[in-house]
Motif scaffolding. Structure first.
Motif, PDB file in Angstrom:
ATOM      1  N   UNK A  34     -37.714  15.333  -9.324  1.00 40.86           N
ATOM      2  CA  UNK A  34     -37.741  15.876  -8.078  1.00 40.86           C
ATOM      3  C   UNK A  34     -39.612  15.853  -7.722  1.00 40.86           C
ATOM      4  N   UNK A  35     -40.079  15.698  -6.724  1.00 42.92           N
ATOM      5  CA  UNK A  35     -41.117  15.965  -6.088  1.00 42.92           C
ATOM      6  C   UNK A  35     -41.430  17.389  -6.413  1.00 42.92           C
ATOM      7  N   UNK A  36     -42.507  17.621  -7.181  1.00 41.81           N
ATOM      8  CA  UNK A  36     -42.984  18.918  -7.358  1.00 41.81           C
ATOM      9  C   UNK A  36     -43.459  19.738  -6.076  1.00 41.81           C
ATOM     10  N   UNK A  37     -43.635  19.046  -5.023  1.00 39.51           N
ATOM     11  CA  UNK A  37     -44.139  19.561  -3.661  1.00 39.51           C
ATOM     12  C   UNK A  37     -43.162  19.769  -2.686  1.00 39.51           C
ATOM     13  N   UNK A  38     -41.843  19.473  -3.338  1.00 40.64           N
ATOM     14  CA  UNK A  38     -40.733  19.815  -2.478  1.00 40.64           C
ATOM     15  C   UNK A  38     -39.871  20.898  -3.137  1.00 40.64           C
ATOM     16  N   UNK A  39     -39.296  21.766  -2.290  1.00 47.10           N
ATOM     17  CA  UNK A  39     -38.537  22.977  -2.917  1.00 47.10           C
ATOM     18  C   UNK A  39     -37.177  22.354  -3.214  1.00 47.10           C
ATOM     19  N   UNK A  40     -36.695  22.690  -4.465  1.00 45.58           N
ATOM     20  CA  UNK A  40     -35.280  22.255  -4.623  1.00 45.58           C
ATOM     21  C   UNK A  40     -34.030  23.329  -4.311  1.00 45.58           C
ATOM     22  N   UNK A  41     -32.934  22.836  -4.150  1.00 43.43           N
ATOM     23  CA  UNK A  41     -31.956  23.676  -3.692  1.00 43.43           C
ATOM     24  C   UNK A  41     -31.869  24.918  -4.710  1.00 43.43           C
ATOM     25  N   UNK A  42     -32.391  24.898  -5.638  1.00 44.28           N
ATOM     26  CA  UNK A  42     -32.281  25.965  -6.815  1.00 44.28           C
ATOM     27  C   UNK A  42     -33.374  27.124  -6.150  1.00 44.28           C
ATOM     28  N   UNK A  43     -34.597  26.511  -5.734  1.00 42.28           N
ATOM     29  CA  UNK A  43     -35.540  27.246  -5.669  1.00 42.28           C
ATOM     30  C   UNK A  43     -35.218  28.019  -4.229  1.00 42.28           C
ATOM     31  N   UNK A  44     -34.628  27.313  -3.394  1.00 41.54           N
ATOM     32  CA  UNK A  44     -34.179  27.882  -1.883  1.00 41.54           C
ATOM     33  C   UNK A  44     -33.042  29.021  -2.044  1.00 41.54           C
ATOM     34  N   UNK A  45     -32.232  28.684  -3.118  1.00 44.36           N
ATOM     35  CA  UNK A  45     -31.472  29.885  -3.328  1.00 44.36           C
ATOM     36  C   UNK A  45     -31.844  30.996  -4.050  1.00 44.36           C
ATOM     37  N   UNK A  46     -32.770  30.704  -4.850  1.00 45.16           N
ATOM     38  CA  UNK A  46     -33.602  31.832  -5.600  1.00 45.16           C
ATOM     39  C   UNK A  46     -34.421  32.687  -4.795  1.00 45.16           C
ATOM     40  N   UNK A  47     -34.887  31.990  -3.615  1.00 50.15           N
ATOM     41  CA  UNK A  47     -35.877  32.616  -2.763  1.00 50.15           C
ATOM     42  C   UNK A  47     -34.839  33.800  -1.758  1.00 50.15           C
ATOM     43  N   UNK A  48     -33.689  33.338  -1.337  1.00 47.79           N
ATOM     44  CA  UNK A  48     -32.922  34.260  -0.635  1.00 47.79           C
ATOM     45  C   UNK A  48     -32.071  35.177  -1.447  1.00 47.79           C
ATOM     46  N   UNK A  49     -31.857  34.984  -2.684  1.00 49.52           N
ATOM     47  CA  UNK A  49     -31.079  35.927  -3.680  1.00 49.52           C
ATOM     48  C   UNK A  49     -32.316  37.048  -4.278  1.00 49.52           C
ATOM     49  N   UNK A  50     -33.317  36.762  -4.467  1.00 49.15           N
ATOM     50  CA  UNK A  50     -34.334  37.593  -5.337  1.00 49.15           C
ATOM     51  C   UNK A  50     -35.529  37.833  -4.252  1.00 49.15           C
ATOM     52  N   UNK A  51     -35.629  37.100  -3.322  1.00 48.37           N
ATOM     53  CA  UNK A  51     -36.826  37.392  -2.356  1.00 48.37           C
ATOM     54  C   UNK A  51     -38.133  36.619  -2.311  1.00 48.37           C
ATOM     55  N   UNK A  52     -38.256  35.945  -3.589  1.00 50.92           N
ATOM     56  CA  UNK A  52     -39.192  34.827  -3.854  1.00 50.92           C
ATOM     57  C   UNK A  52     -39.094  33.769  -4.687  1.00 50.92           C
ATOM     58  N   UNK A  53     -39.867  32.803  -4.902  1.00 54.55           N
ATOM     59  CA  UNK A  53     -39.632  31.683  -5.827  1.00 54.55           C
ATOM     60  C   UNK A  53     -41.267  31.204  -5.965  1.00 54.55           C
TER      61      UNK A  53
END
Length: 282
Positions: free
Chosen positions: A1-20
Motif C-alpha cells: 500500500x502507498x504509505x500516503x494513503x489510509x488503509x482500511x485498518x487505519x480508517x477502522x482504527x480512527x473510528x474505534x479509538x479516535x485516532x490513527x
C-alpha cells in the motif's frame, strides 16, 4: 500500500479509538522543506500567539484560515491530506479547510497544553457536528515524551463533548471527567518521527507536557471540516469552500516561500477565549 494513503485498518482504527498514526506520511525531503520554510518565516513569527498554560509557561502558535499557494498551502491542499480526511469525516459533502496551526514548542520554555477536546474550542464557534471535524498533525521534528509529545486518552471520543472552562489562557476540559476517563481508558503517548501524521477526532481528549528538553518540538496541525457542518458563530469563509486539491508532488515542486496573504487569527478575535459565563460551571 502507498504509505500516503489510509488503509482500511487505519480508517477502522480512527473510528474505534479516535485516532490513527501514519508513519512517513510526508517524505524526509518534504518535511525538511516545510520545517526549513517555517524556521525562516518572519511573517509566521510576527503573527504567533502566546498562550499561557496554568503554570505560566507560554505555548506559541500561528493560526491561519485560507490555504494559499505557498508551501504550507501545497501541504494543506495535497491530495493525500484531503482524500484521507474525506475517508474519515462522517459526511459525503466536500472537504473544506477550517484552519491550520504552526505549533512552536521551544526547548525548555515551551508550555503545556491542558487536557481538552478540540470540539471544546469549536463548540463556541457553534459547529453542529463533531463527527464532521478532524485534525491532522504533521510532525516537523521528532515528538517524544522528553519534549512534550501529544498524549491522548484512547477511545475518549466516544464520550461526546465534556464541559470545558479556562485553564490559564487555554480552554481546558472538566478534570472530573478527565480523571474518570483515565480510570476507564488507556493513556497513550503519541511519539512521532518527522513526516509522520496523526489523524484525530474532534472529541478525543488530549494534552501535552511542557518541553523541558534541549530539542524543539514543531508541528503543523490542519483542521478539516465537511461542507455540510454549519458553524453559526464563525465568520471565516474557508470552512465553507471545498479545498482546491493539488497533486502530492506540488509541495516539492513549488518555488514559493512564505505568503504575505494569509489571514491569521488574532488573539482578541478567538471565539474560544471569549468568556460566555458558563465556563465557570465546568
Amino acid at each position: 500500500m502507498d504509505e500516503r494513503r489510509l488503509s482500511s485498518a487505519q480508517i477502522s482504527e480512527f473510528h474505534e479509538i479516535g485516532y490513527t498514526i501514519v508513519p512517513g506520511f510526508f517524505s524526509k525531503a518534504e518535511t525538511d522543506k516545510l520545517y526549513g520554510a517555517a524556521l525562516e518565516d518572519e511573517i509566521m513569527r510576527k503573527h504567533a500567539l502566546d498562550l499561557n498554560d496554568q503554570s505560566g509557561k507560554k505555548t506559541k502558535l500561528s493560526l491561519w484560515y485560507t490555504p494559499g499557494d505557498d508551501i504550507y498551502g501545497q501541504m494543506i491542499r495535497s491530495e493525500r491530506m484531503v482524500n484521507s480526511a474525506a475517508c474519515l469525516l462522517n459526511s459525503e459533502a466536500p472537504v473544506c479547510h477550517f484552519h491550520t496551526k504552526l505549533m512552536q514548542k521551544e526547548p525548555r520554555v515551551g508550555g503545556a497544553w491542558e487536557w481538552h477536546q478540540d470540539y471544546g474550542y469549536w463548540y463556541k464557534n457553534q459547529f453542529m457536528f463533531p463527527d464532521q471535524m478532524l485534525s491532522v498533525m504533521i510532525a516537523l521534528t521528532a515528538a517524544n515524551k522528553e519534549n512534550g509529545c501529544l498524549q491522548v486518552i484512547k477511545g475518549s471520543h466516544k464520550m461526546g463533548r465534556v464541559n470545558h472552562g479556562f485553564a490559564g489562557e487555554q480552554v481546558g476540559a472538566d478534570m472530573v471527567m478527565v480523571d474518570n476517563a483515565l480510570k476507564t481508558m488507556e493513556l497513550v503517548y503519541c511519539e512521532l518521527q518527522p513526516g509522520d501524521a496523526l489523524f484525530f477526532h474532534s472529541n478525543l481528549l488530549h494534552r501535552s507536557e511542557a518541553n523541558l528538553s534541549d530539542r524543539p518540538r514543531w508541528s503543523i496541525i490542519s483542521v478539516y471540516v465537511s461542507q455540510s457542518n454549519p458553524a453559526y458563530n464563525e465568520e471565516t469563509g474557508s470552512r465553507r469552500t471545498p479545498v482546491a486539491i493539488v497533486p502530492d508532488e506540488a509541495l516539492l515542486e513549488t518555488q514559493g516561500g512564505a505568503s504575505t496573504g494569509r489571514d491569521f487569527l488574532r488573539k482578541e478575535e478567538d471565539k474560544a477565549l471569549e468568556d460566555t459565563g458558563w465556563e465557570s460551571g465546568s
